[in-house]
Design an enzyme around this catalytic site. Structure first.
Site, PDB file in Angstrom:
ATOM      1  N   SER A  67     -25.847  27.925 -29.808  1.00  0.00           N
ATOM      2  CA  SER A  67     -25.891  27.413 -31.171  1.00  0.00           C
ATOM      3  C   SER A  67     -26.324  25.953 -31.156  1.00  0.00           C
ATOM      4  O   SER A  67     -25.624  25.079 -30.631  1.00  0.00           O
ATOM      5  CB  SER A  67     -24.514  27.536 -31.834  1.00  0.00           C
ATOM      6  OG  SER A  67     -24.588  26.920 -33.100  1.00  0.00           O
ATOM      7  N   HIS A 116     -29.636  30.161 -31.842  1.00  0.00           N
ATOM      8  CA  HIS A 116     -28.828  30.392 -33.043  1.00  0.00           C
ATOM      9  C   HIS A 116     -28.837  29.103 -33.870  1.00  0.00           C
ATOM     10  O   HIS A 116     -28.457  28.036 -33.393  1.00  0.00           O
ATOM     11  CB  HIS A 116     -27.395  30.776 -32.652  1.00  0.00           C
ATOM     12  CG  HIS A 116     -26.527  31.112 -33.822  1.00  0.00           C
ATOM     13  ND1 HIS A 116     -26.508  32.356 -34.417  1.00  0.00           N
ATOM     14  CD2 HIS A 116     -25.641  30.354 -34.528  1.00  0.00           C
ATOM     15  CE1 HIS A 116     -25.659  32.362 -35.423  1.00  0.00           C
ATOM     16  NE2 HIS A 116     -25.120  31.152 -35.515  1.00  0.00           N
ATOM     17  N   ASP A 155     -27.673  27.235 -37.337  1.00  0.00           N
ATOM     18  CA  ASP A 155     -26.698  27.254 -38.435  1.00  0.00           C
ATOM     19  C   ASP A 155     -27.155  26.374 -39.590  1.00  0.00           C
ATOM     20  O   ASP A 155     -27.264  25.154 -39.441  1.00  0.00           O
ATOM     21  CB  ASP A 155     -25.348  26.726 -37.931  1.00  0.00           C
ATOM     22  CG  ASP A 155     -24.695  27.693 -36.959  1.00  0.00           C
ATOM     23  OD1 ASP A 155     -24.552  28.872 -37.312  1.00  0.00           O
ATOM     24  OD2 ASP A 155     -24.338  27.254 -35.848  1.00  0.00           O
ATOM     25  N   MET A 205     -26.075  25.073 -43.226  1.00  0.00           N
ATOM     26  CA  MET A 205     -24.891  24.947 -44.104  1.00  0.00           C
ATOM     27  C   MET A 205     -25.236  24.092 -45.320  1.00  0.00           C
ATOM     28  O   MET A 205     -25.890  23.058 -45.168  1.00  0.00           O
ATOM     29  CB  MET A 205     -23.755  24.268 -43.341  1.00  0.00           C
ATOM     30  CG  MET A 205     -23.391  24.950 -42.048  1.00  0.00           C
ATOM     31  SD  MET A 205     -22.100  24.008 -41.198  1.00  0.00           S
ATOM     32  CE  MET A 205     -21.912  25.002 -39.714  1.00  0.00           C
ATOM     33  N   HIS A 248     -28.667  31.603 -39.171  1.00  0.00           N
ATOM     34  CA  HIS A 248     -27.403  31.971 -39.813  1.00  0.00           C
ATOM     35  C   HIS A 248     -27.251  31.100 -41.058  1.00  0.00           C
ATOM     36  O   HIS A 248     -26.950  29.908 -40.950  1.00  0.00           O
ATOM     37  CB  HIS A 248     -26.270  31.732 -38.799  1.00  0.00           C
ATOM     38  CG  HIS A 248     -24.899  31.964 -39.341  1.00  0.00           C
ATOM     39  ND1 HIS A 248     -23.759  31.553 -38.678  1.00  0.00           N
ATOM     40  CD2 HIS A 248     -24.455  32.574 -40.474  1.00  0.00           C
ATOM     41  CE1 HIS A 248     -22.685  31.895 -39.377  1.00  0.00           C
ATOM     42  NE2 HIS A 248     -23.079  32.508 -40.469  1.00  0.00           N
ATOM     43  N   MET A 277     -25.357  29.774 -44.055  1.00  0.00           N
ATOM     44  CA  MET A 277     -24.045  29.616 -44.694  1.00  0.00           C
ATOM     45  C   MET A 277     -24.292  28.875 -45.997  1.00  0.00           C
ATOM     46  O   MET A 277     -23.939  27.695 -46.155  1.00  0.00           O
ATOM     47  CB  MET A 277     -23.102  28.850 -43.757  1.00  0.00           C
ATOM     48  CG  MET A 277     -22.592  29.721 -42.619  1.00  0.00           C
ATOM     49  SD  MET A 277     -21.993  28.780 -41.210  1.00  0.00           S
ATOM     50  CE  MET A 277     -23.536  28.537 -40.349  1.00  0.00           C
ATOM     51  N   MET A 298     -17.798  36.603 -37.803  1.00  0.00           N
ATOM     52  CA  MET A 298     -17.315  35.232 -37.608  1.00  0.00           C
ATOM     53  C   MET A 298     -15.947  35.282 -36.924  1.00  0.00           C
ATOM     54  O   MET A 298     -15.010  35.888 -37.436  1.00  0.00           O
ATOM     55  CB  MET A 298     -17.187  34.504 -38.955  1.00  0.00           C
ATOM     56  CG  MET A 298     -18.510  34.232 -39.656  1.00  0.00           C
ATOM     57  SD  MET A 298     -19.764  33.412 -38.638  1.00  0.00           S
ATOM     58  CE  MET A 298     -18.896  31.917 -38.125  1.00  0.00           C
ATOM     59  N   ASP A 335     -19.631  35.053 -33.436  1.00  0.00           N
ATOM     60  CA  ASP A 335     -19.970  33.651 -33.664  1.00  0.00           C
ATOM     61  C   ASP A 335     -18.717  32.815 -33.886  1.00  0.00           C
ATOM     62  O   ASP A 335     -18.047  32.954 -34.911  1.00  0.00           O
ATOM     63  CB  ASP A 335     -20.903  33.565 -34.884  1.00  0.00           C
ATOM     64  CG  ASP A 335     -21.467  32.172 -35.084  1.00  0.00           C
ATOM     65  OD1 ASP A 335     -21.283  31.312 -34.205  1.00  0.00           O
ATOM     66  OD2 ASP A 335     -22.098  31.962 -36.138  1.00  0.00           O
TER      67      ASP A 335
HETATM   68  C1  DX5 Z   1     -19.794  27.988 -37.301  1.00  0.00           C
HETATM   69  C2  DX5 Z   1     -21.182  28.322 -36.824  1.00  0.00           C
HETATM   70  C3  DX5 Z   1     -21.233  28.623 -35.376  1.00  0.00           C
HETATM   71  C4  DX5 Z   1     -20.935  27.446 -34.487  1.00  0.00           C
HETATM   72  C5  DX5 Z   1     -20.395  27.972 -33.190  1.00  0.00           C
HETATM   73  O1  DX5 Z   1     -19.790  27.880 -38.666  1.00  0.00           O
HETATM   74  O2  DX5 Z   1     -21.663  29.459 -37.510  1.00  0.00           O
HETATM   75  O3  DX5 Z   1     -22.502  29.184 -35.024  1.00  0.00           O
HETATM   76  O4  DX5 Z   1     -22.073  26.649 -34.251  1.00  0.00           O
HETATM   77  O5  DX5 Z   1     -19.967  26.896 -32.442  1.00  0.00           O
HETATM   78  P1  DX5 Z   1     -18.840  27.025 -31.315  1.00  0.00           P
HETATM   79  O6  DX5 Z   1     -19.408  27.941 -30.264  1.00  0.00           O
HETATM   80  O7  DX5 Z   1     -18.678  25.615 -30.844  1.00  0.00           O
HETATM   81  O8  DX5 Z   1     -17.629  27.593 -31.946  1.00  0.00           O
HETATM   82 ZN    ZN Z   2     -23.476  30.498 -36.681  1.00  0.00          ZN
END
Ligand code: DX5
Ligand code: ZN
Length: 220
Positions: free
Chosen positions: A9, A34, A36, A38, A67, A69, A138, A176
């Site tokens: 990630s 991956h 993220d 947000m 991903h 969010m 999640m 994740d």
């Molecule tokens: C959380 C993200 C994850 C995050 C995982 O909201 O969707 O992808 O980056 O990070 P770790 O592996 O540090 O929990």
């Molecule tokens: Zn993620």
């Protein structure tokens, strides 16, 4: 049994040395990037947006797993396709018309993923599982890297695996949040196909070796 995949990630990368960290993933045994995204509304944090994904895509040589969010993700499906996303995952909790959203993602040539928050039961996917390429379970509450793994995830993986088999679907299961060498093997044993790992990879002193060891562990 098919190869189990590792998806570092990028949220946990060093953003001041992003190209270096992308090259690390390129050269490692990792399978996917991956990413993220947000929006500060669906989750209480803002990560990064389109210009950064564009820069990542320019250097990334592996599958780009995005991903989202964000609320109302339908607004940006076309944009994420243009930015190089190979897999686009939306949250079940953010979609009023999930089936329509999945079709729209596929119409843009991407694989369609659905993420479930820790509180969301697997059975909400009973009627769409055959249309979903990837379910992202999640294993932390979304919004931040570096949180602790929620143990109930093992049960959810097993329930989801049963649903996929019952429906004859070919959906992959991704986990994740809080993934480390302590839970990876058990997750795969329960039915996981893809493990996202942020902090565990990027905060380690030898990232290439950490990815190599994690990949070997889940495929042993
Ligand atoms: C959380 C993200 C994850 C995050 C995982 O909201 O969707 O992808 O980056 O990070 P770790 O592996 O540090 O929990
Ligand atoms: Zn993620």
């Amino acid at each position: 049994m098919s190869t189990k995949l590792i998806a570092p990630s990028i949220l946990a990368a060093d953003f001041a040395n992003l190209q270096r960290d992308i090259e690390m993933v390129n050269q490692s045994d990792a399978d996917w990037f991956h990413i993220d995204i947000m929006d500060g509304v669906f989750v209480p944090n803002i990560s990064f947006g389109m210009p950064v994904l564009k820069a990542i895509s320019k250097h990334a040589k592996k599958t780009i797993d995005v991903h989202l969010m964000i609320v109302d993700p339908d607004r940006y499906i076309k944009t994420f396709a243009e930015l190089g996303s190979n897999i686009l995952t939306v949250h079940y909790e953010a979609c009023t018309h999930l089936h329509r959203t999945l079709q729209a993602i596929k119409a843009e040539g991407m694989q369609a993923g659905v993420a479930l928050n820790p509180h969301t039961n697997i059975n909400v996917l009973e009627d769409t599982i055959n249309d979903i390429d990837l379910v992202c379970l999640m294993s932390v509450n979304p919004g931040f890297g570096g949180q602790s793994f929620i143990e109930n995830t093992y049960n959810k993986v097993a329930q989801l695996k049963t649903l996929i088999e019952q429906k004859g679907a070919s959906t992959k299961i991704e986990i994740d949040g809080g993934v480390t060498n302590k839970n990876a093997k058990q997750l795969v044993a329960a039915g996981a196909d893809v493990l996202v790992a942020g902090s565990y990879v990027f905060k380690s002193s030898n990232q290439i070796q950490t990815v190599k060891d994690l990949k070997a562990l889940v495929n042993s």
